[in-house]
Design a protein around this motif. Structure first.
Motif, PDB file in Angstrom:
ATOM      1  N   UNK A 126       0.817  -1.219   0.000  1.00 36.94           N
ATOM      2  CA  UNK A 126       0.000   0.000   0.000  1.00 36.94           C
ATOM      3  C   UNK A 126       0.848   1.267   0.000  1.00 36.94           C
ATOM      4  N   UNK A 127       1.888   1.287   0.826  1.00 37.45           N
ATOM      5  CA  UNK A 127       2.709   2.491   0.957  1.00 37.45           C
ATOM      6  C   UNK A 127       3.413   2.827  -0.359  1.00 37.45           C
ATOM      7  N   UNK A 128       3.945   1.801  -1.032  1.00 42.29           N
ATOM      8  CA  UNK A 128       4.640   2.030  -2.296  1.00 42.29           C
ATOM      9  C   UNK A 128       3.667   2.490  -3.373  1.00 42.29           C
ATOM     10  N   UNK A 129       2.491   1.878  -3.414  1.00 43.66           N
ATOM     11  CA  UNK A 129       1.482   2.266  -4.402  1.00 43.66           C
ATOM     12  C   UNK A 129       1.099   3.732  -4.243  1.00 43.66           C
ATOM     13  N   UNK A 130       0.871   4.158  -3.001  1.00 46.44           N
ATOM     14  CA  UNK A 130       0.465   5.540  -2.765  1.00 46.44           C
ATOM     15  C   UNK A 130       1.586   6.522  -3.080  1.00 46.44           C
ATOM     16  N   UNK A 131       2.816   6.136  -2.767  1.00 39.67           N
ATOM     17  CA  UNK A 131       3.958   6.995  -3.088  1.00 39.67           C
ATOM     18  C   UNK A 131       4.107   7.146  -4.609  1.00 39.67           C
ATOM     19  N   UNK A 132       3.933   6.031  -5.327  1.00 39.08           N
ATOM     20  CA  UNK A 132       3.995   6.084  -6.788  1.00 39.08           C
ATOM     21  C   UNK A 132       2.849   6.913  -7.365  1.00 39.08           C
ATOM     22  N   UNK A 133       1.669   6.781  -6.783  1.00 38.34           N
ATOM     23  CA  UNK A 133       0.507   7.536  -7.253  1.00 38.34           C
ATOM     24  C   UNK A 133       0.763   9.045  -7.150  1.00 38.34           C
ATOM     25  N   UNK A 134       1.280   9.470  -6.000  1.00 37.05           N
ATOM     26  CA  UNK A 134       1.547  10.900  -5.805  1.00 37.05           C
ATOM     27  C   UNK A 134       2.639  11.380  -6.742  1.00 37.05           C
ATOM     28  N   UNK A 135       3.694  10.564  -6.886  1.00 35.16           N
ATOM     29  CA  UNK A 135       4.815  10.943  -7.733  1.00 35.16           C
ATOM     30  C   UNK A 135       4.378  11.111  -9.188  1.00 35.16           C
ATOM     31  N   UNK A 136       3.662  10.128  -9.717  1.00 32.94           N
ATOM     32  CA  UNK A 136       3.259  10.162 -11.122  1.00 32.94           C
ATOM     33  C   UNK A 136       2.317  11.326 -11.407  1.00 32.94           C
ATOM     34  N   UNK A 137       1.476  11.655 -10.438  1.00 35.46           N
ATOM     35  CA  UNK A 137       0.566  12.792 -10.626  1.00 35.46           C
ATOM     36  C   UNK A 137       1.340  14.102 -10.626  1.00 35.46           C
TER      37      UNK A 137
END
Length: 397
Positions: free
Chosen positions: A241-252
């Motif tokens: 979950x933590x990695x997914x959310x970090x990637x989500x914020x980064x890509x946005x």
């Protein structure tokens, strides 16, 4: 543990021409790794060495760990059927093949299940006739039906996803799938004898999960009868979950794009894997002679295997080179760099030439952003299979 490049000497003794094409691809990858990671001002087509064609989202199996149609997969039911209506027609693929042939990339055809693309056979033959190295990744359940055609057409390699011996494999991939693969191997080997053919070279790819890791040696033992060229044990693509959310914020923030594909690998099938037991099993496998090389990807120091599964935030490979030498064409024509995370679209081959996309502004923006990141990779790249294959080994691993 052996490295993926070890398959080249094996192929050389089977077919020097085939291994030469593969060695050329590895050489271009090595050259890319050594060169400065520029984005603009360079014709990146000159370094293209591997091109993936994801031909269809359709699949006849529903493997539990699959990022597409597994328990957390992002392509299910109506979504998959709707997406399948947008596949690229054969004639457009032929035009792309004509465009990229002068650069001699290795071709990798996959899906979904590539045999559900209606023109797989003529497409693969067109690529082979152009002199390209053509590798097909399949679940193996259609091989028996098409074995003679495959051998006559001279496909380079076939990689079959097979995760364990019969009962465990079928629990993960579907009842009867193991036996269908075995019959497919037998049919291909009969056809190779009939036509006095050296290829396709047959390979198995096994993905490690908490469901099969204790029985990998049983599959390795059974593989003696398959007449393989190589067996690759993939330690698996996992996230949390933590990695997914970090990637989500980064890509946005950096690329103004939303993501959903990474969540497909947030499965938990890494949990509970005892890395010390797994290492002992792998070491036992690597110490035996099964008649073909068995390669683990990524090859890790033994004391680090447990960390690979229990500490997903810790990088084991970094400085991804994929955007500078590889690309993926999705079933709907979208081009992207990341095979398993096709969220950031570079362009579409139904609207542009491949070279214009590969050298375009969106592609160069992606290259610039990933090169600027710590370790030369995005937050979600930590266990990406492409990065495990082609990234730089982190010290200590």
């Amino acid at each position: 543990m052996k490295q993926n490049i070890d398959v080249v000497p094996m192929l050389f003794f089977k077919n020097a021409g085939l291994s030469g094409k593969m060695a050329y691809g590895f050489w271009k990858m090595g050259l890319t790794q050594a060169m400065p990671k520029r984005s603009r001002g360079r014709n990146h087509m000159n370094h293209l060495c591997l091109l993936y064609f994801r031909l269809t989202p359709l699949c006849n199996l529903h493997c539990l760990m699959c990022g597409q149609q597994g328990v957390k997969g992002v392509l299910k039911g109506d979504v998959m059927r709707s997406e399948s209506k947008s596949i690229v027609p054969l004639e457009r693929y032929k035009e792309i093949v004509d465009e990229i042939t002068p650069h001699h990339p290795i071709i990798y055809l996959w899906g979904g299940e590539p045999f559900l693309y209606p023109d797989l056979i003529p497409l693969a033959k067109y690529m082979v006739d152009k002199g390209l190295f053509v590798s097909v990744n399949t679940n193996g359940t259609f091989l028996e039906q098409y074995a003679e055609q495959i051998v006559r057409d001279g496909w380079s390699t076939i990689f079959v996803s097979l995760d364990a011996f019969q009962d465990v494999n079928d629990a993960m991939r579907g009842k009867g799938s193991y036996d269908r693969v075995v019959r497919g191997f037998a049919a291909l080997n009969r056809a190779k004898i009939k036509y006095k053919a050296r290829y396709p070279v047959l390979g198995v790819v096994t993905t490690v999960t908490n469901m099969n890791y204790l029985s990998l040696d049983q599959l390795a033992e059974a593989s003696r009868e398959f007449h393989l060229g190589v067996h690759i044990i993939n330690l698996g693509t996992y996230t949390n979950n933590a990695i997914v959310e970090k990637q989500r914020r980064f890509m946005k923030e950096k690329l103004d794009t939303d993501i959903d594909c990474l969540e497909g690998y947030n499965t938990g099938f890494n949990e509970g894997i005892d890395g010390h037991k797994l290492y002992d099993i792998l070491q036992n496998i690597h110490n035996r002679n099964y008649g073909h090389p068995i390669i683990t990807v990524p090859a890790l120091n033994p004391e680090k295997i447990h960390q690979y599964y229990s500490e997903l935030e810790v990088p084991v490979r970094d400085h991804c080179i994929v955007p500078w030498c590889q690309a993926n064409i999705n079933y709907n024509g979208d081009v992207h760099f990341c095979a398993d995370y096709p969220d950031y679209i570079l362009g579409n081959i139904k609207e542009q030439s491949f070279s214009d996309i590969y050298n375009g502004d969106r592609a160069n923006k992606f290259r610039k952003e990933i090169h600027a990141c710590k370790g030369g990779m995005f937050p979600g790249c930590l266990r990406c299979y492409q990065n495990m294959l082609f990234g730089r080994k982190v010290k200590g691993f």
